[in-house]
Scaffold this motif. Structure first.
Motif, PDB file in Angstrom:
ATOM      1  N   SER A 266     -74.866  15.513  16.826  1.00  0.00           N
ATOM      2  CA  SER A 266     -75.830  14.513  17.315  1.00  0.00           C
ATOM      3  C   SER A 266     -76.645  15.077  18.473  1.00  0.00           C
ATOM      4  O   SER A 266     -77.860  14.886  18.552  1.00  0.00           O
ATOM      5  CB  SER A 266     -75.096  13.247  17.765  1.00  0.00           C
ATOM      6  OG  SER A 266     -74.575  12.534  16.665  1.00  0.00           O
ATOM      7  N   ALA A 267     -75.962  15.796  19.377  1.00  0.00           N
ATOM      8  CA  ALA A 267     -76.668  16.392  20.518  1.00  0.00           C
ATOM      9  C   ALA A 267     -77.640  17.461  20.057  1.00  0.00           C
ATOM     10  O   ALA A 267     -78.755  17.578  20.588  1.00  0.00           O
ATOM     11  CB  ALA A 267     -75.651  16.984  21.495  1.00  0.00           C
ATOM     12  N   ARG A 268     -77.249  18.256  19.070  1.00  0.00           N
ATOM     13  CA  ARG A 268     -78.124  19.315  18.534  1.00  0.00           C
ATOM     14  C   ARG A 268     -79.382  18.708  17.933  1.00  0.00           C
ATOM     15  O   ARG A 268     -80.494  19.183  18.171  1.00  0.00           O
ATOM     16  CB  ARG A 268     -77.361  20.106  17.469  1.00  0.00           C
ATOM     17  CG  ARG A 268     -78.214  21.075  16.652  1.00  0.00           C
ATOM     18  CD  ARG A 268     -78.432  22.380  17.380  1.00  0.00           C
ATOM     19  NE  ARG A 268     -79.096  23.345  16.537  1.00  0.00           N
ATOM     20  CZ  ARG A 268     -80.416  23.548  16.485  1.00  0.00           C
ATOM     21  NH1 ARG A 268     -81.231  22.835  17.250  1.00  0.00           N
ATOM     22  NH2 ARG A 268     -80.928  24.470  15.702  1.00  0.00           N
ATOM     23  N   LEU A 269     -79.213  17.637  17.169  1.00  0.00           N
ATOM     24  CA  LEU A 269     -80.360  16.993  16.538  1.00  0.00           C
ATOM     25  C   LEU A 269     -81.239  16.294  17.574  1.00  0.00           C
ATOM     26  O   LEU A 269     -82.470  16.330  17.484  1.00  0.00           O
ATOM     27  CB  LEU A 269     -79.880  15.995  15.479  1.00  0.00           C
ATOM     28  CG  LEU A 269     -79.282  16.634  14.226  1.00  0.00           C
ATOM     29  CD1 LEU A 269     -78.565  15.585  13.391  1.00  0.00           C
ATOM     30  CD2 LEU A 269     -80.358  17.325  13.411  1.00  0.00           C
ATOM     31  N   GLY A 270     -80.611  15.653  18.567  1.00  0.00           N
ATOM     32  CA  GLY A 270     -81.392  15.019  19.624  1.00  0.00           C
ATOM     33  C   GLY A 270     -82.243  16.025  20.370  1.00  0.00           C
ATOM     34  O   GLY A 270     -83.406  15.755  20.685  1.00  0.00           O
ATOM     35  N   SER A 271     -81.682  17.193  20.624  1.00  0.00           N
ATOM     36  CA  SER A 271     -82.422  18.257  21.296  1.00  0.00           C
ATOM     37  C   SER A 271     -83.564  18.760  20.431  1.00  0.00           C
ATOM     38  O   SER A 271     -84.680  19.010  20.917  1.00  0.00           O
ATOM     39  CB  SER A 271     -81.477  19.399  21.650  1.00  0.00           C
ATOM     40  OG  SER A 271     -82.175  20.482  22.233  1.00  0.00           O
ATOM     41  N   ALA A 272     -83.310  18.904  19.128  1.00  0.00           N
ATOM     42  CA  ALA A 272     -84.346  19.374  18.206  1.00  0.00           C
ATOM     43  C   ALA A 272     -85.506  18.383  18.140  1.00  0.00           C
ATOM     44  O   ALA A 272     -86.683  18.770  18.148  1.00  0.00           O
ATOM     45  CB  ALA A 272     -83.752  19.579  16.814  1.00  0.00           C
ATOM     46  N   ILE A 273     -85.176  17.093  18.119  1.00  0.00           N
ATOM     47  CA  ILE A 273     -86.220  16.065  18.054  1.00  0.00           C
ATOM     48  C   ILE A 273     -87.030  16.058  19.348  1.00  0.00           C
ATOM     49  O   ILE A 273     -88.269  15.933  19.323  1.00  0.00           O
ATOM     50  CB  ILE A 273     -85.589  14.689  17.771  1.00  0.00           C
ATOM     51  CG1 ILE A 273     -85.054  14.659  16.319  1.00  0.00           C
ATOM     52  CG2 ILE A 273     -86.592  13.567  17.994  1.00  0.00           C
ATOM     53  CD1 ILE A 273     -84.191  13.456  16.013  1.00  0.00           C
ATOM     54  N   ALA A 274     -86.380  16.215  20.490  1.00  0.00           N
ATOM     55  CA  ALA A 274     -87.100  16.274  21.762  1.00  0.00           C
ATOM     56  C   ALA A 274     -88.063  17.458  21.791  1.00  0.00           C
ATOM     57  O   ALA A 274     -89.187  17.361  22.304  1.00  0.00           O
ATOM     58  CB  ALA A 274     -86.109  16.364  22.926  1.00  0.00           C
TER      59      ALA A 274
END
Length: 322
Positions: A266-274
């Motif tokens: 979830s953190a990896r995807l949140g970072s990618a979206i940011a």
């Protein structure tokens, strides 16, 4: 706050805070190693679909894996939401889910999921509600719209299905302004636009971005935007709040997975979206496709949904819409 709701709120916020704080560990260092599926609970061409395909093409570049968009329409979005809730929480199946359905369906009936069933990764796009009138109507403001509804019994407003953003925006306006409208239900936004253009109804409720796309070149005058601040998509249109009518509602599209997705993913995807939301090319494409971006991290997104849950439960208790 009722004890059950408070417990429900704590569970979701605790999960979101844990995911936000989690470091990207070795377990997620090789993620993703295969394509991701992104479920859209509506057919091709709608707002959720446009967001999924716009974000997907940039997410492919950041993650290095294909993003497969899968349309799963049916039951007002419930079929696609079911598919996300039922997916394996391995970080390879997510959905672009939206309010109000994500919040209101469990209020209206008992689906096999609740807000506790999901991992909320990020809020992406918030398309505020609006009400449009025919340019020949003589109505240009919210005050004039409300006055007309007081004068005329059965002032008709087109909306897309009971429980939709458009229908609930009318219901909220009724509650705040102390008037009654006559909602006329159509199965799709193009039919609402056509009905207003042909003067079958006095007004039409729609999300701003989708309405602008569908109504281009047709009779469609906005009296206001149901957002906290003016939208960059229509900066000349004042909010309902500016006009003395405190109504805020919109369709918030977010990146959502099934409950149990590993926190580091979830953190990896949140970072990618940011990262994507800072890309000028993505921002330009979002503007061209009428997508009012609103990036919310995991915690802010969960809070937004829980606040919406409280608002719509109160609205339902006062006057159920089904």
């Amino acid at each position: 706050m009722p004890p059950i709701f408070a417990h429900h709120r704590r569970r979701i916020l605790t999960a979101a805070l844990g995911a936000l704080a989690a470091p990207v560990t070795a377990r997620g260092s090789d993620y993703p190693s295969r394509p991701l599926t992104l479920i859209v609970p509506f057919g091709p061409g709608g707002g959720n679909d446009v967001t999924a395909r716009t974000l997907g093409q940039f997410l492919e570049k950041v993650l290095g894996q294909p993003i497969v968009v899968q349309n799963r329409p049916g039951a007002g979005g419930e079929v696609g939401i079911n598919a996300v809730a039922d997916a394996r929480p391995d970080g390879y199946t997510f959905g672009i889910l939206n309010t109000p359905g994500l919040v209101t369906i469990p209020i209206e009936r008992q689906p096999r999921w609740s807000l506790d069933s999901f991992a909320f990764v990020a809020g992406l796009v918030e398309d505020p509600g609006t009400i449009a009138v025919h340019p020949d109507s003589g109505i240009t403001t919210v005050a004039q719209l409300v006055a007309a509804a007081r004068r005329e019994d059965g002032f008709t407003i087109a909306a897309q299905g009971r429980g939709s953003t458009s229908f609930l925006s009318v219901r909220m306006l009724e509650q705040v302004a102390g008037v009654r409208f006559e909602p006329v239900i159509y199965p799709s936004l193009p039919q609402c636009v056509l009905a207003l253009g042909q003067k079958e109804v006095r007004g039409a409720a729609a999300n701003l971005g989708e309405g602008q796309v569908m109504a281009e070149g047709r009779p469609w005058r906005l009296v206001g935007v149901m957002a906290e601040t003016r939208s960059p998509l229509a900066p000349e249109v004042p909010t309902f709040r500016e006009q003395g009518c405190d109504v805020t509602i919109g369709s918030l599209r977010g990146f959502v997975g099934p409950r149990g997705v590993p926190e580091e993913i979830s953190a990896r995807l949140g970072s990618a979206i940011a990262t994507i939301f800072a890309d000028p090319e993505f921002l330009a494409l979002a503007r061209r496709t009428q997508q009012p971006l609103r990036l919310l991290d995991q915690t802010a997104y969960a809070r937004h949904l829980l606040d919406a849950d409280r608002t719509f439960r109160a609205l339902w208790a006062a006057r159920p819409w089904l």
